[in-house]
Design an enzyme around this catalytic site. Structure first.
Site, mmCIF file in Angstrom:
data_model
loop_
_atom_site.group_PDB
_atom_site.id
_atom_site.type_symbol
_atom_site.label_atom_id
_atom_site.label_comp_id
_atom_site.label_asym_id
_atom_site.label_seq_id
_atom_site.Cartn_x
_atom_site.Cartn_y
_atom_site.Cartn_z
ATOM 1 N N SER A 37 -23.793 -25.652 5.494
ATOM 2 C CA SER A 37 -22.379 -26.040 5.618
ATOM 3 C C SER A 37 -22.291 -27.474 6.101
ATOM 4 O O SER A 37 -23.159 -27.957 6.842
ATOM 5 C CB SER A 37 -21.662 -25.147 6.641
ATOM 6 O OG SER A 37 -20.341 -25.624 6.855
ATOM 7 N N ALA A 75 -24.012 -24.599 15.113
ATOM 8 C CA ALA A 75 -25.427 -24.521 15.519
ATOM 9 C C ALA A 75 -26.241 -23.750 14.485
ATOM 10 O O ALA A 75 -27.362 -24.150 14.131
ATOM 11 C CB ALA A 75 -25.534 -23.850 16.889
ATOM 12 N N SER A 76 -25.677 -22.662 13.974
ATOM 13 C CA SER A 76 -26.418 -21.844 13.004
ATOM 14 C C SER A 76 -26.672 -22.628 11.715
ATOM 15 O O SER A 76 -27.732 -22.498 11.105
ATOM 16 C CB SER A 76 -25.655 -20.544 12.701
ATOM 17 O OG SER A 76 -24.518 -20.775 11.890
ATOM 18 N N LYS A 77 -25.716 -23.445 11.303
ATOM 19 C CA LYS A 77 -25.882 -24.198 10.063
ATOM 20 C C LYS A 77 -26.776 -25.423 10.270
ATOM 21 O O LYS A 77 -27.522 -25.823 9.369
ATOM 22 C CB LYS A 77 -24.510 -24.592 9.508
ATOM 23 C CG LYS A 77 -23.667 -23.389 9.075
ATOM 24 C CD LYS A 77 -24.357 -22.566 7.990
ATOM 25 C CE LYS A 77 -23.469 -21.469 7.421
ATOM 26 N NZ LYS A 77 -24.120 -20.712 6.327
ATOM 27 N N VAL A 115 -29.188 -8.857 5.452
ATOM 28 C CA VAL A 115 -30.153 -9.964 5.516
ATOM 29 C C VAL A 115 -30.703 -10.207 6.921
ATOM 30 O O VAL A 115 -31.626 -10.994 7.099
ATOM 31 C CB VAL A 115 -29.573 -11.282 4.958
ATOM 32 C CG1 VAL A 115 -29.350 -11.191 3.464
ATOM 33 C CG2 VAL A 115 -28.301 -11.690 5.687
ATOM 34 N N TYR A 158 -21.253 -21.377 15.006
ATOM 35 C CA TYR A 158 -21.333 -21.568 13.548
ATOM 36 C C TYR A 158 -22.013 -22.903 13.227
ATOM 37 O O TYR A 158 -22.931 -22.960 12.405
ATOM 38 C CB TYR A 158 -19.934 -21.499 12.933
ATOM 39 C CG TYR A 158 -19.945 -21.552 11.421
ATOM 40 C CD1 TYR A 158 -20.245 -20.418 10.675
ATOM 41 C CD2 TYR A 158 -19.668 -22.729 10.740
ATOM 42 C CE1 TYR A 158 -20.266 -20.457 9.282
ATOM 43 C CE2 TYR A 158 -19.682 -22.777 9.347
ATOM 44 C CZ TYR A 158 -19.981 -21.635 8.620
ATOM 45 O OH TYR A 158 -20.006 -21.681 7.248
HETATM 46 N N1 LIG Z 1 -15.875 -20.742 2.821
HETATM 47 C C1 LIG Z 1 -16.149 -21.891 3.391
HETATM 48 O O1 LIG Z 1 -15.238 -22.685 3.712
HETATM 49 C C2 LIG Z 1 -17.573 -22.299 3.662
HETATM 50 C C3 LIG Z 1 -17.846 -23.651 3.946
HETATM 51 C C4 LIG Z 1 -19.165 -24.036 4.168
HETATM 52 C C5 LIG Z 1 -20.182 -23.116 4.095
HETATM 53 N N2 LIG Z 1 -19.896 -21.807 3.804
HETATM 54 C C6 LIG Z 1 -21.044 -20.882 3.714
HETATM 55 O O2 LIG Z 1 -21.175 -20.450 2.367
HETATM 56 C C7 LIG Z 1 -21.759 -19.150 2.337
HETATM 57 C C8 LIG Z 1 -20.912 -18.247 1.463
HETATM 58 O O3 LIG Z 1 -19.639 -18.106 2.082
HETATM 59 P P1 LIG Z 1 -18.328 -17.631 1.300
HETATM 60 O O4 LIG Z 1 -17.256 -18.586 1.684
HETATM 61 O O5 LIG Z 1 -18.639 -17.387 -0.119
HETATM 62 O O6 LIG Z 1 -18.023 -16.262 2.109
HETATM 63 P P2 LIG Z 1 -17.613 -14.803 1.672
HETATM 64 O O7 LIG Z 1 -17.140 -14.159 2.921
HETATM 65 O O8 LIG Z 1 -16.731 -14.831 0.468
HETATM 66 O O9 LIG Z 1 -19.014 -14.144 1.245
HETATM 67 C C9 LIG Z 1 -20.038 -13.880 2.168
HETATM 68 C C10 LIG Z 1 -20.835 -12.698 1.669
HETATM 69 O O10 LIG Z 1 -21.920 -12.497 2.585
HETATM 70 C C11 LIG Z 1 -22.060 -11.103 2.776
HETATM 71 N N3 LIG Z 1 -22.731 -10.818 4.044
HETATM 72 C C12 LIG Z 1 -22.253 -11.033 5.300
HETATM 73 N N4 LIG Z 1 -23.135 -10.591 6.207
HETATM 74 C C13 LIG Z 1 -24.190 -10.090 5.513
HETATM 75 C C14 LIG Z 1 -25.413 -9.479 5.886
HETATM 76 N N5 LIG Z 1 -25.739 -9.284 7.174
HETATM 77 N N6 LIG Z 1 -26.272 -9.100 4.920
HETATM 78 C C15 LIG Z 1 -25.957 -9.283 3.611
HETATM 79 N N7 LIG Z 1 -24.811 -9.834 3.187
HETATM 80 C C16 LIG Z 1 -23.936 -10.231 4.130
HETATM 81 C C17 LIG Z 1 -20.641 -10.566 2.760
HETATM 82 O O11 LIG Z 1 -20.608 -9.165 2.513
HETATM 83 C C18 LIG Z 1 -20.021 -11.401 1.645
HETATM 84 O O12 LIG Z 1 -20.152 -10.758 0.396
HETATM 85 C C19 LIG Z 1 -21.867 -18.699 3.790
HETATM 86 O O13 LIG Z 1 -23.196 -18.897 4.247
HETATM 87 C C20 LIG Z 1 -20.899 -19.617 4.508
HETATM 88 O O14 LIG Z 1 -21.258 -19.791 5.870
HETATM 89 C C21 LIG Z 1 -18.623 -21.380 3.584
#
Ligand SMILES: NC(=O)c1ccc[n+]([C@@H]2O[C@H](COP(=O)([O-])OP(=O)(O)OC[C@H]3O[C@@H](n4cnc5c(N)ncnc54)[C@H](O)[C@@H]3O)[C@@H](O)[C@H]2O)c1
Length: 254
Positions: free
Chosen positions: A141, A156-158, A62, A154
């Site tokens: 997030s 900042a990005s969100k 992405v 992190y």
């Molecule tokens: N897990 C948490 O506690 C949490 C909390 C708040 C927000 N989030 C956000 O939720 C979203 C999903 O996170 P998750 O917990 O399901 O994580 P996860 O690690 O289970 O899944 C993330 C997916 O993104 C893919 N990915 C990473 N870099 C990529 C790239 N450059 N191109 C394409 N795909 C890519 C990975 O291969 C993976 O399949 C993320 O944006 C994360 O920042 C997570």
């Protein structure tokens, strides 16, 4: 149920965690779904597990301009339109002080968590403008509005992802394209242990202490909780909702 019957969706990060739950939920609700992930095998496995034939898996980084262009083009070619984009791909940050954070780490976090939203919008919006409809949902997030020490890049990005959501909501409203975000709280996915440093036991211990205990409802958020919110925002149920940021966080943001 078929809340998304006739719609076509792209879900990034669909090989794992929340993206996988969202993409599978959308497929079961009748949408044609492109499961996109850097790790294509995980996207293929997640798509196959739906047991429906209106899904496909595409390898896409992405952060890469031509990968994202190809992702949108292939989806439109196969399903003849694009109604929904879910920006879910993301990377975590291990707790790091600002002086120890490398420029490379900063760039990766900003590129995957923020630049990606610019790129999917750049290629999806022209299609949605032609259709005069569309729904973009970014998984940001709670860290984008409530900081934790050591998660500087992190957070900042969100925060940027949330503000980009609002800017695009205004810019695209005249075209009936809605743009919203979800702020998950600490969630039970493979990502969560990666926020912490130390060995696996410490991570597990740390996860419970720092993350679970910080949620007033006392539990980690499940990927399916996020999928239900994404389903609402992506669908016509939310046809008058735009520029909104929905916290699905067990009260962490209070
Ligand atoms: N897990 C948490 O506690 C949490 C909390 C708040 C927000 N989030 C956000 O939720 C979203 C999903 O996170 P998750 O917990 O399901 O994580 P996860 O690690 O289970 O899944 C993330 C997916 O993104 C893919 N990915 C990473 N870099 C990529 C790239 N450059 N191109 C394409 N795909 C890519 C990975 O291969 C993976 O399949 C993320 O944006 C994360 O920042 C997570």
């Amino acid at each position: 149920m078929t809340i998304l019957n006739g719609k076509t969706a792209i879900v990034t990060g669909a090989g794992s965690g929340m993206g996988k739950a969202i993409a599978q939920t959308f497929a079961h609700e009748g949408a044609n779904v492109t499961f996109a992930d850097l790790h294509v095998q995980s996207a293929i496995t997640a798509a196959s597990a739906t047991g429906v034939n209106h899904v496909q898996a595409i390898q896409a980084d992405v952060t890469n301009d031509s990968d994202v262009a190809n992702l949108v083009n292939q989806t439109v070619e196969v399903y003849h339109g694009l109604d929904i984009v879910i920006n879910c791909a993301g990377v975590p940050q291990s707790f790091t002080s600002i002086e120890e954070l490398t420029v490379e780490q900063w760039d990766v976090i900003m590129n995957v968590n923020t630049k990606s939203i610019f790129l999917t919008s750049k290629y999806a919006v022209p299609i949605m403008k032609q259709q005069k409809s569309g729904s973009i949902v970014t998984i940001a997030s709670i860290a984008g509005i409530r900081a934790r020490p050591g998660l500087n890049a992190y957070c900042a990005s969100k925060g940027a992802a949330i503000m980009l959501t609002k800017a695009l909501a205004l810019e695209l409203a005249p075209y009936q394209i809605r743009v919203n975000a979800i702020n998950p709280g600490p969630a039970d996915t493979p990502m969560i242990g990666k926020f912490l440093v130390g060995n696996e036991d410490q991570k597990e211990e740390g996860m419970k202490k720092i993350f679970q205990d910080s949620v007033p409802l006392g539990k980690l958020i499940q990927p399916e909780d996020i999928a239900q919110g994404a389903l609402y925002l992506a669908s016509d149920l939310a046809k008058m909702v735009t520029g909104e940021v929905l916290n699905i966080d067990g009260g962490r943001g209070i």
